[in-house]
Scaffold this motif. Structure first.
Motif, mmCIF file in Angstrom:
data_model
loop_
_atom_site.group_PDB
_atom_site.id
_atom_site.type_symbol
_atom_site.label_atom_id
_atom_site.label_comp_id
_atom_site.label_asym_id
_atom_site.label_seq_id
_atom_site.Cartn_x
_atom_site.Cartn_y
_atom_site.Cartn_z
ATOM 1 N N VAL A 22 20.260 2.933 -19.657
ATOM 2 C CA VAL A 22 21.577 2.818 -20.284
ATOM 3 C C VAL A 22 21.789 3.938 -21.299
ATOM 4 O O VAL A 22 20.875 4.295 -22.046
ATOM 5 N N LEU A 23 22.983 4.480 -21.307
ATOM 6 C CA LEU A 23 23.375 5.450 -22.332
ATOM 7 C C LEU A 23 24.145 4.716 -23.423
ATOM 8 O O LEU A 23 25.222 4.177 -23.180
ATOM 9 N N ARG A 24 23.572 4.700 -24.616
ATOM 10 C CA ARG A 24 24.219 4.072 -25.765
ATOM 11 C C ARG A 24 24.789 5.148 -26.682
ATOM 12 O O ARG A 24 24.194 6.203 -26.875
ATOM 13 N N ARG A 25 25.930 4.855 -27.298
ATOM 14 C CA ARG A 25 26.590 5.798 -28.201
ATOM 15 C C ARG A 25 26.613 5.245 -29.619
ATOM 16 O O ARG A 25 26.641 4.034 -29.823
ATOM 17 N N ASN A 26 26.627 6.139 -30.550
ATOM 18 C CA ASN A 26 26.727 5.770 -31.954
ATOM 19 C C ASN A 26 28.046 5.031 -32.197
ATOM 20 O O ASN A 26 29.118 5.545 -31.862
ATOM 21 N N PRO A 27 28.001 3.823 -32.761
ATOM 22 C CA PRO A 27 29.230 3.050 -32.942
ATOM 23 C C PRO A 27 30.086 3.533 -34.111
ATOM 24 O O PRO A 27 31.214 3.062 -34.282
ATOM 25 N N TYR A 28 29.569 4.470 -34.900
ATOM 26 C CA TYR A 28 30.264 4.846 -36.133
ATOM 27 C C TYR A 28 31.107 6.110 -36.008
ATOM 28 O O TYR A 28 32.090 6.272 -36.728
ATOM 29 N N PRO A 37 33.671 16.048 -29.941
ATOM 30 C CA PRO A 37 33.725 16.690 -28.612
ATOM 31 C C PRO A 37 32.342 17.108 -28.116
ATOM 32 O O PRO A 37 32.056 16.988 -26.919
ATOM 33 N N ALA A 38 31.486 17.586 -29.009
ATOM 34 C CA ALA A 38 30.140 18.011 -28.596
ATOM 35 C C ALA A 38 29.324 16.817 -28.107
ATOM 36 O O ALA A 38 28.594 16.909 -27.117
ATOM 37 N N ILE A 39 29.446 15.701 -28.788
ATOM 38 C CA ILE A 39 28.725 14.490 -28.387
ATOM 39 C C ILE A 39 29.221 14.007 -27.025
ATOM 40 O O ILE A 39 28.427 13.651 -26.146
ATOM 41 N N ARG A 40 30.532 14.019 -26.834
ATOM 42 C CA ARG A 40 31.092 13.571 -25.558
ATOM 43 C C ARG A 40 30.677 14.500 -24.415
ATOM 44 O O ARG A 40 30.409 14.047 -23.300
ATOM 45 N N GLU A 41 30.610 15.797 -24.682
ATOM 46 C CA GLU A 41 30.198 16.746 -23.653
ATOM 47 C C GLU A 41 28.732 16.554 -23.271
ATOM 48 O O GLU A 41 28.369 16.603 -22.096
ATOM 49 N N LEU A 42 27.874 16.328 -24.259
ATOM 50 C CA LEU A 42 26.465 16.094 -23.957
ATOM 51 C C LEU A 42 26.298 14.789 -23.183
ATOM 52 O O LEU A 42 25.481 14.702 -22.257
ATOM 53 N N ALA A 43 27.068 13.771 -23.532
ATOM 54 C CA ALA A 43 27.009 12.508 -22.790
ATOM 55 C C ALA A 43 27.371 12.732 -21.329
ATOM 56 O O ALA A 43 26.747 12.162 -20.422
ATOM 57 N N GLU A 44 28.349 13.578 -21.065
ATOM 58 C CA GLU A 44 28.741 13.869 -19.687
ATOM 59 C C GLU A 44 27.622 14.591 -18.942
ATOM 60 O O GLU A 44 27.353 14.297 -17.767
ATOM 61 N N MET A 45 26.927 15.497 -19.593
ATOM 62 C CA MET A 45 25.839 16.222 -18.935
ATOM 63 C C MET A 45 24.659 15.295 -18.667
ATOM 64 O O MET A 45 23.980 15.425 -17.645
ATOM 65 N N VAL A 46 24.395 14.361 -19.559
ATOM 66 C CA VAL A 46 23.341 13.368 -19.320
ATOM 67 C C VAL A 46 23.714 12.504 -18.119
ATOM 68 O O VAL A 46 22.887 12.214 -17.256
ATOM 69 N N ARG A 47 24.972 12.105 -18.050
ATOM 70 C CA ARG A 47 25.453 11.293 -16.932
ATOM 71 C C ARG A 47 25.247 12.040 -15.606
ATOM 72 O O ARG A 47 24.777 11.463 -14.622
ATOM 73 N N GLU A 48 25.594 13.320 -15.593
ATOM 74 C CA GLU A 48 25.433 14.118 -14.379
ATOM 75 C C GLU A 48 23.964 14.264 -14.001
ATOM 76 O O GLU A 48 23.611 14.279 -12.822
ATOM 77 N N ALA A 49 23.087 14.359 -15.006
ATOM 78 C CA ALA A 49 21.659 14.524 -14.732
ATOM 79 C C ALA A 49 21.075 13.309 -14.032
ATOM 80 O O ALA A 49 20.171 13.423 -13.193
ATOM 81 N N PHE A 50 21.588 12.124 -14.353
ATOM 82 C CA PHE A 50 21.060 10.896 -13.771
ATOM 83 C C PHE A 50 21.744 10.509 -12.455
ATOM 84 O O PHE A 50 21.250 9.634 -11.753
ATOM 85 N N ARG A 51 22.848 11.157 -12.138
ATOM 86 C CA ARG A 51 23.606 10.744 -10.954
ATOM 87 C C ARG A 51 22.786 10.766 -9.664
ATOM 88 O O ARG A 51 22.867 9.816 -8.868
ATOM 89 N N PRO A 52 21.971 11.810 -9.388
ATOM 90 C CA PRO A 52 21.173 11.771 -8.153
ATOM 91 C C PRO A 52 20.212 10.597 -8.112
ATOM 92 O O PRO A 52 19.932 10.039 -7.045
ATOM 93 N N MET A 53 19.679 10.185 -9.279
ATOM 94 C CA MET A 53 18.730 9.065 -9.317
ATOM 95 C C MET A 53 19.390 7.746 -8.955
ATOM 96 O O MET A 53 18.755 6.859 -8.382
#
Length: 291
Positions: free
Chosen positions: A259-265, A269-285
């Motif tokens: 699971v990808l958890r995000r800071n609730p506080y 834009p940089a955080i959202r972009e890194l989250a997207e790259m993490v999502r793409e990294a796990f997609r083949p799995m």
């Protein structure tokens, strides 16, 4: 010397190769069929070869067309990537991400490195730690993102994939046939008690703790050395080892959701972009791993 190949002609060539039809390609591109045909004639004149044969099945690539296809795909992909990079607003600021050790040498390094290259002004800090500690750091506002395991369907967040934990043995040492079973476990781990040991007890397997480690790499070392069998994420089974299945008398330990958890506080834009790259990294799995 022939004139260089125009990228616009390659784009049209790729659309026709996908649709196998000049008329459909013209509709997709937003041009007339005669204009599309003229583009392909120009491309064929440039390369000096016929690229399509028209028959009852539509427009079929010739031998030369099949040779050109992978090069056209690479050229257009690079042009699209260059345009996206140039048009993207530069990102800056800090991003703090927590990751499990299981993915610190496999999936995530490539994603984090690609992010750093694309956004050199962003200061990325990585914390490689247990799920419980990364969750605590997230709540204390010490992390912006955290990739964590969820064994009990209790963690909210975006599910990246399911990566079950299984018992693993060495292909050489066959310790899984011993009784009592020598096992390697994490030190002071409630997960080991609630999931790993319970799975053995439910299967009626006698065991003894032969190796205690603080990290997943320690557990892998114990299995590879023939000191014990242990629990590992299915995606993290090292070469020279294999999963112990129900046929061997070993049930799955859990069906861990990653699971990808995000800071609730706060976010950025940089955080959202890194989250997207993490999502793409796990997609083949997500399509390769099943519980």
């Amino acid at each position: 010397m022939r004139e260089p190949i125009e990228s616009d002609l390659l784009r049209t060539f790729l659309v026709i190769s996908e649709t196998c039809n000049f008329s459909l390609a013209a509709q997709r591109i937003g041009r007339t069929q005669s204009a599309v045909s003229a583009q392909i004639r120009r491309l064929e004149e440039t390369v000096g070869e016929t690229l399509f044969e028209r028959n009852a099945r539509g427009a079929v690539l010739t031998r030369a067309g099949n040779q050109l296809l992978p090069y056209a795909q690479r050229v257009i992909e690079l042009l699209n990537e260059a345009a996206a990079t140039i048009r993207t607003k530069p990102l800056d600021g800090p991003v703090r991400i927590g990751i499990p050790e299981e993915y610190s040498q496999t999936i995530l390094p490539a994603a984090l490195a690609a992010f750093a290259i694309r956004h050199p002004a962003v200061e990325v800090t990585v914390s490689c730690d247990y799920t419980s500690r990364n969750l605590e750091a997230l709540e204390r506002d010490e992390l912006d993102l955290a990739v964590v395991f969820d064994w009990s369907n209790q963690n909210t967040g975006e599910i990246l994939c399911v990566d079950p934990t299984v018992w693993v043995t060495s292909l050489v040492h066959r310790l899984h046939e011993a009784s009592p079973l020598p096992i390697a476990v994490y030190r002071n781990s409630t997960w080991c008690r609630d999931f790993a040991l319970r799975s053995l007890e439910q299967a009626g397997l006698r065991y003894r703790v032969a190796f205690i480690a603080d990290t997943g790499s320690g557990l892998k070392s114990a299995v590879l050395a023939g000191l014990a069998v242990s629990t590992l994420s299915r995606s993290n089974i090292p070469h020279g080892c294999r999963e112990l299945t129900i046929e061997d008398g070993f049930p799955p330990v859990d069906a861990s959701r990653v699971v990808l958890r995000r800071n609730p506080y706060h976010s950025s834009p940089a955080i959202r972009e890194l989250a997207e790259m993490v999502r793409e990294a796990f997609r083949p799995m997500s399509s390769l791993l099943q519980p």
